[in-house]
Write a protein that holds these residues in place. Structure first.
Motif, PDB file in Angstrom:
ATOM      1  N   HIS A 181       1.310  -0.600  -0.090  1.00 29.85           N
ATOM      2  CA  HIS A 181       0.071   0.391   0.013  1.00 29.85           C
ATOM      3  C   HIS A 181       0.675   0.984  -0.316  1.00 29.85           C
ATOM      4  N   GLN A 206      -2.035   5.163   3.703  1.00 27.82           N
ATOM      5  CA  GLN A 206      -2.504   5.033   2.786  1.00 27.82           C
ATOM      6  C   GLN A 206      -2.905   5.648   1.270  1.00 27.82           C
ATOM      7  N   MET A 258      -5.649   5.825  -0.968  1.00 33.84           N
ATOM      8  CA  MET A 258      -7.491   4.954  -0.764  1.00 33.84           C
ATOM      9  C   MET A 258      -7.814   6.245  -2.002  1.00 33.84           C
ATOM     10  N   ASP A 259      -8.512   4.899  -2.761  1.00 32.32           N
ATOM     11  CA  ASP A 259      -9.434   5.286  -4.070  1.00 32.32           C
ATOM     12  C   ASP A 259     -10.793   6.285  -2.855  1.00 32.32           C
ATOM     13  N   GLN A 281      -7.706   9.801  -5.682  1.00 30.92           N
ATOM     14  CA  GLN A 281      -6.554   9.405  -4.440  1.00 30.92           C
ATOM     15  C   GLN A 281      -6.586   9.709  -3.357  1.00 30.92           C
ATOM     16  N   ASP A 295      -9.316  12.197   7.945  1.00 29.86           N
ATOM     17  CA  ASP A 295      -9.465  11.042   7.725  1.00 29.86           C
ATOM     18  C   ASP A 295     -11.882  10.849   6.878  1.00 29.86           C
ATOM     19  N   ARG A 306     -15.420   7.755   3.407  1.00 31.94           N
ATOM     20  CA  ARG A 306     -14.119   8.280   4.132  1.00 31.94           C
ATOM     21  C   ARG A 306     -13.782   7.448   4.802  1.00 31.94           C
ATOM     22  N   ALA A 317     -12.863   3.632   4.047  1.00 33.80           N
ATOM     23  CA  ALA A 317     -12.041   3.633   3.878  1.00 33.80           C
ATOM     24  C   ALA A 317     -10.917   4.117   5.315  1.00 33.80           C
ATOM     25  N   THR A 318     -11.270   4.398   5.693  1.00 31.25           N
ATOM     26  CA  THR A 318     -11.024   4.626   7.320  1.00 31.25           C
ATOM     27  C   THR A 318     -10.641   3.428   8.115  1.00 31.25           C
ATOM     28  N   ASP A 320     -10.905   0.478   6.394  1.00 31.53           N
ATOM     29  CA  ASP A 320      -9.462  -0.667   5.562  1.00 31.53           C
ATOM     30  C   ASP A 320      -8.275  -0.174   5.681  1.00 31.53           C
ATOM     31  N   VAL A 321      -8.258   0.880   6.213  1.00 30.11           N
ATOM     32  CA  VAL A 321      -6.852   1.235   6.225  1.00 30.11           C
ATOM     33  C   VAL A 321      -6.215   1.111   7.942  1.00 30.11           C
ATOM     34  N   ASP A 343      -5.413  -3.015   7.390  1.00 30.69           N
ATOM     35  CA  ASP A 343      -4.385  -3.658   7.193  1.00 30.69           C
ATOM     36  C   ASP A 343      -2.981  -3.338   8.477  1.00 30.69           C
TER      37      ASP A 343
END
Length: 566
Positions: free
Chosen positions: A25, A169, A171-172, A177, A227, A528, A531-532, A534-535, A538
């Motif tokens: 990533h 990261q 992220m889309d 991005q 974020d 968002r 995405a937060t 998901d990060v 990870d």
């Protein structure tokens, strides 16, 4: 779908308002334009299997201003399958086995342990950049000052812990991005002596006082504001902790900070799909609150008319009838609003449960630090040629060191006194942390009761809606006996004002804050948030992790004490 999305968003905002397995990533540091991978290693050409899970604790030893002096990484490789060997990709120097005699061999960057079916506990050092850097700044009566200069001085002191998040990261989000920072939750604790610190305040956190000492625990979320893209003027998510106090003869013991990244990773992002329904739900809730407040205000005005103009009693009762009709409409809206309040209370209960589940990790980390300090103390005494009757533990160190002091001449007791004071200071923090996590457990239990109460309130709101319709009809009957009603109306008037004020406060502090914070872009907010989460999932290791390994990492920062010259 609507209910699940509302719970997820409520959990996020409640946490804000109150505290990868494989792949590469994009990760950046500071303002640099370069891109580097999250610390997840590629598969190494070895036959040994990876551990089933890896728990990593990163100890950051820093000066009083937060300057990093040493980073120690402690890893627990969990051998759930009882494998004869384990492969680990931790990029560390001076790695040693701290609980066994198992050895390892190197294969490229991979360390292959002769596990013999056992878990492996290792320790090493690193000079890698930390994902979250901490700076501690001091002011005296509003002017910046170094901790060394501040020692022994008196006045109004501010100690500010700033946390800079460098781990993100690309992220889309919304078709482009964007940087999404790893959502670290940072907890800083310090114990303050009562005869030195008074009138203690903290920017975001809790304060405990036992009469002799004040324990302060502050919480921050560096990077989370960016974020979620929340307007800080509408909802400010803390990214620092500031402690202020009136001080006499400044001296500060060791401070400890714990940073974890996995809280948001526990959100079920698969349920964050109903943004249209959620938008509609929030609009309806806002409209319902407006209608209910309008109805309560009209009722209050009608009751005032009755009391002030008894000669126009019939007219006043007509206005009361109109207000009752508005109240009936508002009661319909209240039933909808209370139903959503019930959902929010369930989300709050879930959030406290999540925080409570992480309490064990915080306590375990603090206990591990205590063990390291005790072991270090024992080594210092041994190097000084001081014999110890037994290994130092949290339970016996005080008795052992007191006995040692009794046997030493006063001229030689100074280092032992300082050593015991340092351990006592940490012990106070450790006990305070346990009290805090116990309090979280109690709050979690109380949230369950709140959920039950919200359910009963929902039933009551339904009955209220039916009752207000009957009230309207009854008011018309009261026209013929209006004089006898005046005393009761006076009491009802006072109650209606409290109702209107209470609804206004709920709308202002609750519903408006929720709606204004997302600024109408709820779909973008949910994206968002996804995405937060998901990060967060990870980020599983700091020093590196083998493929197909579940990872968990926490950071513990310790700053040096500040002591006045004697």
């Amino acid at each position: 779908m609507k209910k699940s999305a509302l719970k997820a968003v409520s959990l996020c905002l409640c946490g804000t308002l109150v505290i990868g397995c494989g792949g590469v990533h994009a990760l950046a540091s500071g303002n640099e334009a370069s891109v580097r991978p999250v610390p997840v290693s590629a598969a190494a050409p070895v036959q040994a299997p990876p551990p089933s899970a890896k728990e990593e604790t990163v100890y950051v030893l820093a000066s009083a201003d937060g300057t990093v002096e040493k980073v120690i990484v402690s890893d627990w490789l969990k051998n759930a399958g009882g494998s004869a060997s384990l492969a680990d990709d931790a990029r560390l120097d001076g790695v040693e086995n701290v609980k066994g005699s198992e050895s390892f061999t190197l294969s490229g960057d991979t360390r292959v342990w002769d596990a013999q079916g056992n878990d492996i506990y290792t320790r090493g050092t690193t000079e890698q950049d930390l994902p979250v850097s901490m700076t501690v700044r001091y002011t005296l009566d509003g002017k910046a000052i170094s901790p060394e200069e501040l020692a022994g001085k008196s006045g109004r002191v501010a100690i500010r812990f700033d946390y800079d998040n460098h781990a993100y990261q690309l992220m889309d989000v919304g078709g482009k991005q964007e940087k999404i920072y790893v959502p670290f939750a940072v907890l800083t604790g310090v114990v303050l002596e009562q005869d030195v610190f008074r009138n203690v305040e903290v920017s975001s956190g809790r304060i405990f006082n036992d009469g002799d000492r004040t324990a302060v625990i502050g919480m921050a979320f560096p990077g989370l504001q960016e974020d979620l893209n929340v307007d800080p003027e509408r909802l400010e998510i803390p990214d620092y902790v500031e402690i202020t106090a009136d001080v006499t003869g400044f001296a500060l013991g060791t401070t400890f900070t714990v940073a974890v990244s996995d809280l948001f990773g526990q959100l079920d992002t698969e349920k964050l799909n109903g943004t249209d329904d959620l938008n509609e739900s929030l609009d309806q809730l806002t409209d319902a609150m407006d209608q209910l407040m309008d109805g309560a205000d009209q009722l209050h005005e009608g009751l005032n008319t009755l009391l002030e103009k008894s000669g126009e009693l019939v007219s006043g009762i007509d206005k009361l009838s109109e207000g009752a009709a508005a109240l009936t409409a508002g009661a319909d809206a209240l039933e909808t609003g209370v139903s959503q309040l019930q959902e929010g209370s369930e989300a709050l209960s879930l959030g406290l449960k999540t925080l409570n589940e992480n309490s064990e990790a915080l306590n375990a980390g603090a206990e591990q630090v205590f063990q390291v300090l005790l072991a270090s103390a024992g080594e210092q005494l041994k190097k000084a040629g001081v014999p110890l009757p037994a290994e130092l533990t949290a339970e016996n160190y005080g008795q052992i060191l007191d006995g040692l002091l009794a046997s030493l001449p006063e001229a030689a007791s100074g280092p032992v006194v300082q050593l015991k004071a340092s351990l006592d200071s940490y012990n106070q923090f450790y006990q305070g942390l346990q009290s805090y996590t116990a309090g979280v457990a109690q709050a979690s239990a109380g949230a369950g009761s709140l959920t039950d109460g919200a359910s009963r309130l929902c039933d009551g709101a339904s009955k209220l809606r039916s009752g207000t319709a009957e009230l309207h009809g009854g008011i018309m009957t009261l026209k013929n006996s209006a004089p006898a009603l005046v005393d009761g109306v006076e009491q009802l008037r006072d109650g209606s004002r409290e109702l209107a004020d209470g609804l206004d406060e709920l709308n202002r502090e609750g519903i408006e804050k929720l709606v204004n914070a997302v600024d109408g872009d709820l779909e973008g907010f949910v994206e968002r948030l996804r995405a937060t989460a998901d990060v967060s999932r990870d980020y599983q290791s700091f020093s590196g992790i083998a493929p197909e390994t579940e990872g968990q990492v926490k950071f513990i920062y310790r700053t040096a004490s500040v002591e006045a010259e004697k």
